[in-house]
Design a protein around this motif. Structure first.
Motif, PDB file in Angstrom:
ATOM      1  N   ALA A   2       0.839  -1.202   0.000  1.00  0.00           N
ATOM      2  CA  ALA A   2       0.000   0.000   0.000  1.00  0.00           C
ATOM      3  C   ALA A   2       0.877   1.256   0.000  1.00  0.00           C
ATOM      4  O   ALA A   2       0.534   2.262  -0.618  1.00  0.00           O
ATOM      5  N   TYR A   3       2.008   1.152   0.677  1.00  0.00           N
ATOM      6  CA  TYR A   3       2.937   2.286   0.673  1.00  0.00           C
ATOM      7  C   TYR A   3       3.442   2.547  -0.750  1.00  0.00           C
ATOM      8  O   TYR A   3       3.410   3.674  -1.244  1.00  0.00           O
ATOM      9  N   VAL A   4       3.853   1.475  -1.409  1.00  0.00           N
ATOM     10  CA  VAL A   4       4.356   1.606  -2.783  1.00  0.00           C
ATOM     11  C   VAL A   4       3.252   2.108  -3.722  1.00  0.00           C
ATOM     12  O   VAL A   4       3.507   2.850  -4.664  1.00  0.00           O
ATOM     13  N   ASP A   5       2.018   1.714  -3.440  1.00  0.00           N
ATOM     14  CA  ASP A   5       0.892   2.133  -4.279  1.00  0.00           C
ATOM     15  C   ASP A   5       0.354   3.504  -3.888  1.00  0.00           C
ATOM     16  O   ASP A   5      -0.671   3.940  -4.415  1.00  0.00           O
ATOM     17  N   ASP A   6       1.019   4.145  -2.936  1.00  0.00           N
ATOM     18  CA  ASP A   6       0.606   5.476  -2.488  1.00  0.00           C
ATOM     19  C   ASP A   6      -0.811   5.474  -1.928  1.00  0.00           C
ATOM     20  O   ASP A   6      -1.615   6.355  -2.211  1.00  0.00           O
ATOM     21  N   GLU A   7      -1.093   4.472  -1.143  1.00  0.00           N
ATOM     22  CA  GLU A   7      -2.437   4.353  -0.565  1.00  0.00           C
ATOM     23  C   GLU A   7      -2.450   4.594   0.944  1.00  0.00           C
ATOM     24  O   GLU A   7      -3.492   4.434   1.577  1.00  0.00           O
ATOM     25  N   LEU A   8      -1.319   4.923   1.512  1.00  0.00           N
ATOM     26  CA  LEU A   8      -1.295   5.152   2.961  1.00  0.00           C
ATOM     27  C   LEU A   8      -1.522   6.629   3.265  1.00  0.00           C
ATOM     28  O   LEU A   8      -1.156   7.491   2.474  1.00  0.00           O
ATOM     29  N   ASP A   9      -2.084   6.886   4.426  1.00  0.00           N
ATOM     30  CA  ASP A   9      -2.204   8.281   4.841  1.00  0.00           C
ATOM     31  C   ASP A   9      -0.847   8.743   5.387  1.00  0.00           C
ATOM     32  O   ASP A   9       0.108   7.966   5.466  1.00  0.00           O
ATOM     33  N   ALA A  10      -0.791  10.013   5.768  1.00  0.00           N
ATOM     34  CA  ALA A  10       0.495  10.579   6.170  1.00  0.00           C
ATOM     35  C   ALA A  10       1.112   9.793   7.336  1.00  0.00           C
ATOM     36  O   ALA A  10       2.307   9.493   7.334  1.00  0.00           O
ATOM     37  N   GLN A  11       0.266   9.449   8.282  1.00  0.00           N
ATOM     38  CA  GLN A  11       0.762   8.701   9.444  1.00  0.00           C
ATOM     39  C   GLN A  11       1.363   7.354   9.012  1.00  0.00           C
ATOM     40  O   GLN A  11       2.458   6.981   9.441  1.00  0.00           O
ATOM     41  N   GLY A  12       0.645   6.657   8.151  1.00  0.00           N
ATOM     42  CA  GLY A  12       1.124   5.363   7.679  1.00  0.00           C
ATOM     43  C   GLY A  12       2.438   5.486   6.929  1.00  0.00           C
ATOM     44  O   GLY A  12       3.347   4.666   7.088  1.00  0.00           O
ATOM     45  N   ARG A  13       2.551   6.528   6.132  1.00  0.00           N
ATOM     46  CA  ARG A  13       3.792   6.718   5.373  1.00  0.00           C
ATOM     47  C   ARG A  13       4.971   6.942   6.308  1.00  0.00           C
ATOM     48  O   ARG A  13       6.056   6.397   6.110  1.00  0.00           O
ATOM     49  N   ILE A  14       4.726   7.755   7.340  1.00  0.00           N
ATOM     50  CA  ILE A  14       5.809   8.043   8.285  1.00  0.00           C
ATOM     51  C   ILE A  14       6.271   6.756   8.967  1.00  0.00           C
ATOM     52  O   ILE A  14       7.463   6.505   9.103  1.00  0.00           O
ATOM     53  N   GLU A  15       5.313   5.926   9.329  1.00  0.00           N
ATOM     54  CA  GLU A  15       5.684   4.666   9.993  1.00  0.00           C
ATOM     55  C   GLU A  15       6.519   3.774   9.077  1.00  0.00           C
ATOM     56  O   GLU A  15       7.528   3.206   9.497  1.00  0.00           O
ATOM     57  N   VAL A  16       6.084   3.664   7.827  1.00  0.00           N
ATOM     58  CA  VAL A  16       6.845   2.813   6.907  1.00  0.00           C
ATOM     59  C   VAL A  16       8.243   3.387   6.686  1.00  0.00           C
ATOM     60  O   VAL A  16       9.242   2.657   6.703  1.00  0.00           O
ATOM     61  N   GLU A  17       8.309   4.696   6.516  1.00  0.00           N
ATOM     62  CA  GLU A  17       9.622   5.283   6.248  1.00  0.00           C
ATOM     63  C   GLU A  17      10.548   5.142   7.446  1.00  0.00           C
ATOM     64  O   GLU A  17      11.760   4.922   7.287  1.00  0.00           O
ATOM     65  N   ALA A  18       9.960   5.252   8.617  1.00  0.00           N
ATOM     66  CA  ALA A  18      10.779   5.054   9.820  1.00  0.00           C
ATOM     67  C   ALA A  18      11.278   3.614   9.877  1.00  0.00           C
ATOM     68  O   ALA A  18      12.455   3.354  10.178  1.00  0.00           O
ATOM     69  N   ALA A  19      10.387   2.685   9.547  1.00  0.00           N
ATOM     70  CA  ALA A  19      10.783   1.273   9.574  1.00  0.00           C
ATOM     71  C   ALA A  19      11.858   0.983   8.530  1.00  0.00           C
ATOM     72  O   ALA A  19      12.789   0.211   8.763  1.00  0.00           O
ATOM     73  N   MET A  20      11.734   1.631   7.371  1.00  0.00           N
ATOM     74  CA  MET A  20      12.737   1.422   6.328  1.00  0.00           C
ATOM     75  C   MET A  20      14.096   1.929   6.784  1.00  0.00           C
ATOM     76  O   MET A  20      15.137   1.317   6.505  1.00  0.00           O
ATOM     77  N   ALA A  21      14.080   3.064   7.482  1.00  0.00           N
ATOM     78  CA  ALA A  21      15.348   3.649   7.937  1.00  0.00           C
ATOM     79  C   ALA A  21      15.987   2.775   9.009  1.00  0.00           C
ATOM     80  O   ALA A  21      17.209   2.648   9.075  1.00  0.00           O
ATOM     81  N   ALA A  22      15.130   2.153   9.816  1.00  0.00           N
ATOM     82  CA  ALA A  22      15.657   1.389  10.941  1.00  0.00           C
ATOM     83  C   ALA A  22      16.025  -0.043  10.558  1.00  0.00           C
ATOM     84  O   ALA A  22      16.845  -0.675  11.217  1.00  0.00           O
ATOM     85  N   ASP A  23      15.407  -0.543   9.509  1.00  0.00           N
ATOM     86  CA  ASP A  23      15.543  -1.968   9.225  1.00  0.00           C
ATOM     87  C   ASP A  23      15.776  -2.171   7.727  1.00  0.00           C
ATOM     88  O   ASP A  23      14.888  -1.944   6.914  1.00  0.00           O
ATOM     89  N   SER A  24      16.959  -2.611   7.398  1.00  0.00           N
ATOM     90  CA  SER A  24      17.291  -2.725   5.976  1.00  0.00           C
ATOM     91  C   SER A  24      16.433  -3.803   5.301  1.00  0.00           C
ATOM     92  O   SER A  24      16.232  -3.775   4.089  1.00  0.00           O
ATOM     93  N   ASP A  25      15.932  -4.723   6.069  1.00  0.00           N
ATOM     94  CA  ASP A  25      15.080  -5.751   5.478  1.00  0.00           C
ATOM     95  C   ASP A  25      13.763  -5.147   4.985  1.00  0.00           C
ATOM     96  O   ASP A  25      13.267  -5.502   3.906  1.00  0.00           O
ATOM     97  N   VAL A  26      13.213  -4.229   5.763  1.00  0.00           N
ATOM     98  CA  VAL A  26      11.987  -3.546   5.334  1.00  0.00           C
ATOM     99  C   VAL A  26      12.273  -2.727   4.077  1.00  0.00           C
ATOM    100  O   VAL A  26      11.505  -2.749   3.107  1.00  0.00           O
TER     101      VAL A  26
END
Lengths: 173, 248
Positions: free
Chosen positions: B10-34
């Protein structure tokens, strides 16, 4: 005056449909996998759409509306035809996709072939969202399913594609 | 925090709201697997899409264009009155320039017959609201063919291109089958045929296929003279205009 206004509205609509034709052709191609059948689908779509133009709710919905009609036409016609015809590869080979012995010989699957092997509903979801770029909400309307159904089909379709399109040696370890 | 594949998709499809995007981006920064999984979803999306993008660049088959232009539309449009099919005449007299109304009503009538009865392939003329529009190979040639790049044997030969007083681009053309010469101007809805003449002879010997101004039939010359603003386009201006889709 009103009459000519109406007529020009329809003429304008025809022009807008023409502008959408390339996308309709792409959509149909991704569903049917065969250029000729795909264009037949587009033709059926256009004829049906113009024949019931009064059902178009809002002009801004034109593209999604046409895609929905195409999807229905595919279900009515294209899909049944597709079933009668073999896919690009015979089923036995399809089952062996990823077998390194065969994979080294047979090239990687093309995206087109991989898409053609997805179950219809997954292929539709992948096509509408990934290729055509509709939002989940629009895609669910085009497919006439709830958004949750769309997203789960989309997820399954993506996973299957990911597997089929990976390097042969990495598939099915 | 573990994020499901569906959320990453959903993140890749641009379907998340601002909060959801922030969470995914934070997870990506913290975890190279994500980050890797997001990268895979992104790559798949791009790959699937680019596999079908070439379809967009294919010319749309004339039969589909014809269907859009001619398939009957239902009698009602959104929240409006019934449509009564309009006769060809009332539009023609209103939309064509005055000179054409005189000449064209006769000429076009005759020549449309010639186009229509020319057997074989799809038509090169379509009627829209009583206006004659180029269709099929003729429309294709008017849209894409450059005078300097023409080959012998092409079905349509483009002559002069110019800017009309109205701002529209116009081009003269000739065809061997059906044997006609004419002038078409690029309108919002395609190439409108301003004038058609059967008199214009494209050099008759089959190979040699040139159209000098002097070989244009008088009706076409008159139309050009009437319409042209400034000089005909040179090769460069012609290419530029084509690349801009003949938009004024």
């Amino acid at each position: 005056m009103q009459m000519s206004g109406m007529n020009s509205q329809i003429e304008e609509l025809r022009d807008r449909i023409i502008a959408i034709l390339p996308r309709l052709r792409r959509f149909a191609r991704s569903l049917s996998g065969n250029a000729h059948d795909a264009d037949d689908l587009v033709q059926i779509t256009v004829e049906r759409a113009l024949g019931r133009i009064e059902q178009l709710r809002a002009d801004s919905q034109l593209a999604a509306w046409l895609f929905g009609i195409l999807r229905n036409a595919w279900i009515d016609e294209g899909r049944s035809r597709h079933r009668r015809e073999p896919l690009h590869l015979p089923a036995e080979l399809a089952e062996n996709v990823g077998d390194p012995a065969i994979g080294s010989q047979a090239e990687l699957l093309s995206v087109q072939d991989a898409l053609a092997r997805l179950p219809d509903e997954q292929r539709l979801a992948v096509s509408v969202v990934l290729i055509e770029g509709f939002s989940y909400k629009e895609a669910a309307e085009i497919m006439n399913v709830p958004v949750g159904t769309l997203t789960s089909r989309l997820a399954r379709g993506r996973k299957a594609l990911q597997e089929m399109l990976s390097e042969p040696a990495q598939v099915r370890q | 925090m573990s994020l499901s594949d569906e959320v990453l998709m959903a993140y890749v499809d641009d379907e998340l709201d601002a909060q959801g995007r922030i969470e995914v981006e934070a997870a990506m920064a913290a975890d190279s697997d994500v980050a890797r999984r997001v990268g895979e979803h992104r790559a798949l999306r791009a790959r699937v899409r680019s596999a079908f993008d070439p379809v967009l660049d294919e010319p749309v088959p004339a039969r589909l264009l014809d269907v859009v232009r001619t398939a009957p539309a239902t009698a009602t449009a959104p929240a409006q009155a019934r449509v009564v099919p309009r006769t060809a005449r009332d539009v023609r007299t209103r939309s064509l320039p005055r000179w054409a109304a005189l000449a064209a009503s006769v000429l076009v009538g005759i020549l449309a017959g010639r186009f229509a009865f020319h057997g074989g392939g799809p038509g090169v003329i379509a009627t829209r609201n009583g206006q004659m529009m180029a269709s099929g190979v003729l429309a294709d040639a008017l849209t894409s063919q450059l005078a300097v790049q023409q080959r012998v044997g092409q079905p349509v030969h483009i002559g002069v291109s110019f800017r009309a007083k109205s701002g529209e681009y116009c081009r003269t053309f000739s065809m061997r089958a059906p044997a006609v010469t004419g002038l078409a101007c690029h309108a919002a809805k395609g190439w409108r045929l301003q004038v058609l003449s059967g008199a214009g002879r494209v050099a008759a010997d089959a190979g040699n296929y040139r159209q000098a101004a002097s070989s244009l039939p008088p009706a076409v010359v008159a139309a050009v003279t009437d319409e042209i603003s400034g000089d005909p386009l040179d090769a460069r201006a012609e290419r530029l205009a084509r690349n801009r889709g003949w938009q004024p």
